[in-house]
Design an enzyme around this catalytic site. Structure first.
Site, PDB file in Angstrom:
ATOM      1  N   LYS A 136     -67.378 -76.264  35.300  1.00 52.84           N
ATOM      2  CA  LYS A 136     -67.184 -74.824  35.528  1.00 52.84           C
ATOM      3  C   LYS A 136     -68.430 -74.041  35.102  1.00 52.84           C
ATOM      4  CE  LYS A 136     -62.972 -74.671  37.248  1.00 52.84           C
ATOM      5  NZ  LYS A 136     -62.778 -74.407  38.686  1.00 52.84           N
ATOM      6  N   TYR A 153     -64.474 -80.875  32.689  1.00 51.49           N
ATOM      7  CA  TYR A 153     -64.040 -79.628  33.353  1.00 51.49           C
ATOM      8  C   TYR A 153     -64.891 -78.454  32.861  1.00 51.49           C
ATOM      9  CZ  TYR A 153     -60.750 -75.885  34.719  1.00 51.49           C
ATOM     10  OH  TYR A 153     -60.171 -74.753  35.235  1.00 51.49           O
TER      11      TYR A 153
HETATM   12  N1  LIG Z   1     -54.086 -71.875  36.250  1.00 52.77           N
HETATM   13  C1  LIG Z   1     -54.907 -71.536  35.268  1.00 52.77           C
HETATM   14  O1  LIG Z   1     -54.476 -71.145  34.165  1.00 52.77           O
HETATM   15  C2  LIG Z   1     -56.395 -71.596  35.453  1.00 52.77           C
HETATM   16  C3  LIG Z   1     -57.217 -71.193  34.391  1.00 52.77           C
HETATM   17  C4  LIG Z   1     -58.596 -71.221  34.581  1.00 52.77           C
HETATM   18  C5  LIG Z   1     -59.128 -71.596  35.792  1.00 52.77           C
HETATM   19  N2  LIG Z   1     -58.298 -71.989  36.801  1.00 52.77           N
HETATM   20  C6  LIG Z   1     -58.912 -72.401  38.054  1.00 52.77           C
HETATM   21  O2  LIG Z   1     -58.195 -71.824  39.126  1.00 52.77           O
HETATM   22  C7  LIG Z   1     -58.195 -72.706  40.254  1.00 52.77           C
HETATM   23  C8  LIG Z   1     -56.769 -73.007  40.703  1.00 52.77           C
HETATM   24  O3  LIG Z   1     -56.065 -73.558  39.607  1.00 52.77           O
HETATM   25  P1  LIG Z   1     -54.508 -73.875  39.706  1.00 52.77           P
HETATM   26  O4  LIG Z   1     -53.958 -73.728  38.345  1.00 52.77           O
HETATM   27  O5  LIG Z   1     -53.930 -73.133  40.844  1.00 52.77           O
HETATM   28  O6  LIG Z   1     -54.547 -75.438  40.060  1.00 52.77           O
HETATM   29  P2  LIG Z   1     -53.404 -76.421  40.642  1.00 52.77           P
HETATM   30  O7  LIG Z   1     -52.070 -75.776  40.623  1.00 52.77           O
HETATM   31  O8  LIG Z   1     -53.562 -77.697  39.895  1.00 52.77           O
HETATM   32  O9  LIG Z   1     -53.894 -76.624  42.145  1.00 52.77           O
HETATM   33  C9  LIG Z   1     -55.118 -77.274  42.360  1.00 52.77           C
HETATM   34  C10 LIG Z   1     -55.387 -77.332  43.845  1.00 52.77           C
HETATM   35  O10 LIG Z   1     -56.605 -78.097  44.044  1.00 52.77           O
HETATM   36  C11 LIG Z   1     -56.365 -79.042  45.074  1.00 52.77           C
HETATM   37  N3  LIG Z   1     -57.232 -80.219  44.951  1.00 52.77           N
HETATM   38  C12 LIG Z   1     -57.340 -81.076  43.914  1.00 52.77           C
HETATM   39  N4  LIG Z   1     -58.207 -82.065  44.204  1.00 52.77           N
HETATM   40  C13 LIG Z   1     -58.652 -81.823  45.472  1.00 52.77           C
HETATM   41  C14 LIG Z   1     -59.568 -82.480  46.336  1.00 52.77           C
HETATM   42  N5  LIG Z   1     -60.212 -83.606  45.962  1.00 52.77           N
HETATM   43  N6  LIG Z   1     -59.790 -81.956  47.556  1.00 52.77           N
HETATM   44  C15 LIG Z   1     -59.146 -80.813  47.957  1.00 52.77           C
HETATM   45  N7  LIG Z   1     -58.276 -80.141  47.174  1.00 52.77           N
HETATM   46  C16 LIG Z   1     -58.035 -80.654  45.945  1.00 52.77           C
HETATM   47  C17 LIG Z   1     -54.884 -79.370  44.972  1.00 52.77           C
HETATM   48  O11 LIG Z   1     -54.392 -79.787  46.236  1.00 52.77           O
HETATM   49  P3  LIG Z   1     -54.054 -81.308  46.660  1.00 52.77           P
HETATM   50  O12 LIG Z   1     -53.518 -82.008  45.451  1.00 52.77           O
HETATM   51  O13 LIG Z   1     -53.068 -81.094  47.761  1.00 52.77           O
HETATM   52  O14 LIG Z   1     -55.371 -81.842  47.153  1.00 52.77           O
HETATM   53  C18 LIG Z   1     -54.290 -78.012  44.625  1.00 52.77           C
HETATM   54  O15 LIG Z   1     -54.032 -77.277  45.807  1.00 52.77           O
HETATM   55  C19 LIG Z   1     -58.973 -73.930  39.824  1.00 52.77           C
HETATM   56  O16 LIG Z   1     -60.337 -73.806  40.210  1.00 52.77           O
HETATM   57  C20 LIG Z   1     -58.868 -73.889  38.312  1.00 52.77           C
HETATM   58  O17 LIG Z   1     -59.928 -74.573  37.674  1.00 52.77           O
HETATM   59  C21 LIG Z   1     -56.956 -71.996  36.659  1.00 52.77           C
END
Ligand SMILES: NC(=O)c1ccc[n+]([C@@H]2O[C@H](COP(=O)([O-])OP(=O)(O)OC[C@H]3O[C@@H](n4cnc5c(N)ncnc54)[C@H](OP(=O)(O)O)[C@@H]3O)[C@@H](O)[C@H]2O)c1
Length: 253
Positions: free
Chosen positions: A168, A164
């Site tokens: 990134k 990861y």
């Molecule tokens: N939350 C945090 O604290 C945090 C911190 C740093 C960075 N981020 C970044 O912010 C973004 C969103 O994070 P989040 O926490 O909202 O994640 P999340 O709740 O785990 O949601 C991830 C999303 O990605 C989709 N996904 C996963 N594999 C996929 C695939 N092969 N094709 C299409 N869609 C796919 C999932 O949908 P399906 O399962 O329906 O496909 C889901 O809608 C990410 O880029 C993450 O790296 C988040």
């Protein structure tokens, strides 16, 4: 309404930051393509489907297109973009938000997990950008917003898995190099990352014992920052990587 008449694609919009972003664009007048894999609640242990997000967008009075999309697969991504253009005729914003992570050390990481994490994060960002760019180039306008993480460059112990982290980090390099490539087409390419943890379904799954009250909500900084970057062209902000809180402070969002 900053995005009236505009079309935004948000990958990973079945839940979490992607869903909040899709609703944020809709509130500002955009029609939104909701691209992720989950179509029904039974399909996955985490809550949220592309159809639920699309219904909430329609309830805001905007058009929504829910497209089952696997961002790691060329055919699936190409079909998502084809359907977008068929239904909405243009692409103004692409948010490359879809992600997965696995918490394991390198010595314990199966190669197929490494591939999955790098494929969803990095290959997905490449495939979706490549598929959306021809329409943006034809329009001579557009904005790509890539979602990074503090895992890309934060020193110290890494609890999220190096696949990861390196994916990134590569997304950040992809961002500033792609911005140069498409400068002459008036297309902006930027990246944004949260300052820390954001309360989402995915994060709660991996950190069930955490104190969620200390975490940001997607709407605090991320959504505001993504909407700002989504409104840019190459004449404005491009080729940059921002921490969400800093971006909101600098531009008073
Ligand atoms: N939350 C945090 O604290 C945090 C911190 C740093 C960075 N981020 C970044 O912010 C973004 C969103 O994070 P989040 O926490 O909202 O994640 P999340 O709740 O785990 O949601 C991830 C999303 O990605 C989709 N996904 C996963 N594999 C996929 C695939 N092969 N094709 C299409 N869609 C796919 C999932 O949908 P399906 O399962 O329906 O496909 C889901 O809608 C990410 O880029 C993450 O790296 C988040």
């Amino acid at each position: 309404m900053k995005f009236a008449g505009k079309v935004a694609i948000v990958t990973g919009a079945s839940r979490g930051i992607g869903k909040a972003t899709a609703l944020g664009f809709a509130r500002e007048g955009a029609d939104v393509v909701v691209a992720a894999r989950t179509e029904s609640p039974e399909q996955y242990s985490l809550s949220g489907t592309i159809h639920q997000t699309a219904d909430e967008i329609r309830a805001l009075g905007r058009r929504a297109l829910a497209v089952r999309t696997d961002v790691t697969k060329e055919d699936s991504v190409e079909e998502m973009v084809r359907l977008t253009l068929e239904q909405f005729g243009r692409i103004d914003v692409l948010v490359n938000n879809a992600a997965v992570a696995f918490y394991s050390k390198v010595a314990e990481t199966p190669a197929k997990r490494w591939d999955l994490v790098t494929n969803v994060n990095l290959r997905g960002t490449f495939l979706c950008s490549r598929a959306a760019l021809p329409a943006m180039m034809k329009q001579e306008s557009g904005s790509i917003v890539n979602i990074s993480s503090y895992a890309a460059d934060r020193n110290g112990p890494i609890y999220i898995g190096l696949a990861y982290c390196v994916a990134k980090a590569a997304i950040e390099r992809f961002t500033n190099a792609l911005a140069d490539e498409v400068l002459d087409h008036s297309i902006a390419v930027n990246a944004i990352k949260p300052r820390g943890e954001v309360d989402t379904e995915g994060m709660r799954y991996w950190n069930p014992d955490a104190d969620f009250s200390r975490w940001d909500k997607a709407e605090d900084f991320m959504v505001r920052g993504i909407l700002f970057l989504g409104s840019q062209t190459a004449a404005g902000v491009t080729g940059q990587v921002f921490v969400d809180e800093d971006l909101c402070r600098i531009y008073r969002l």
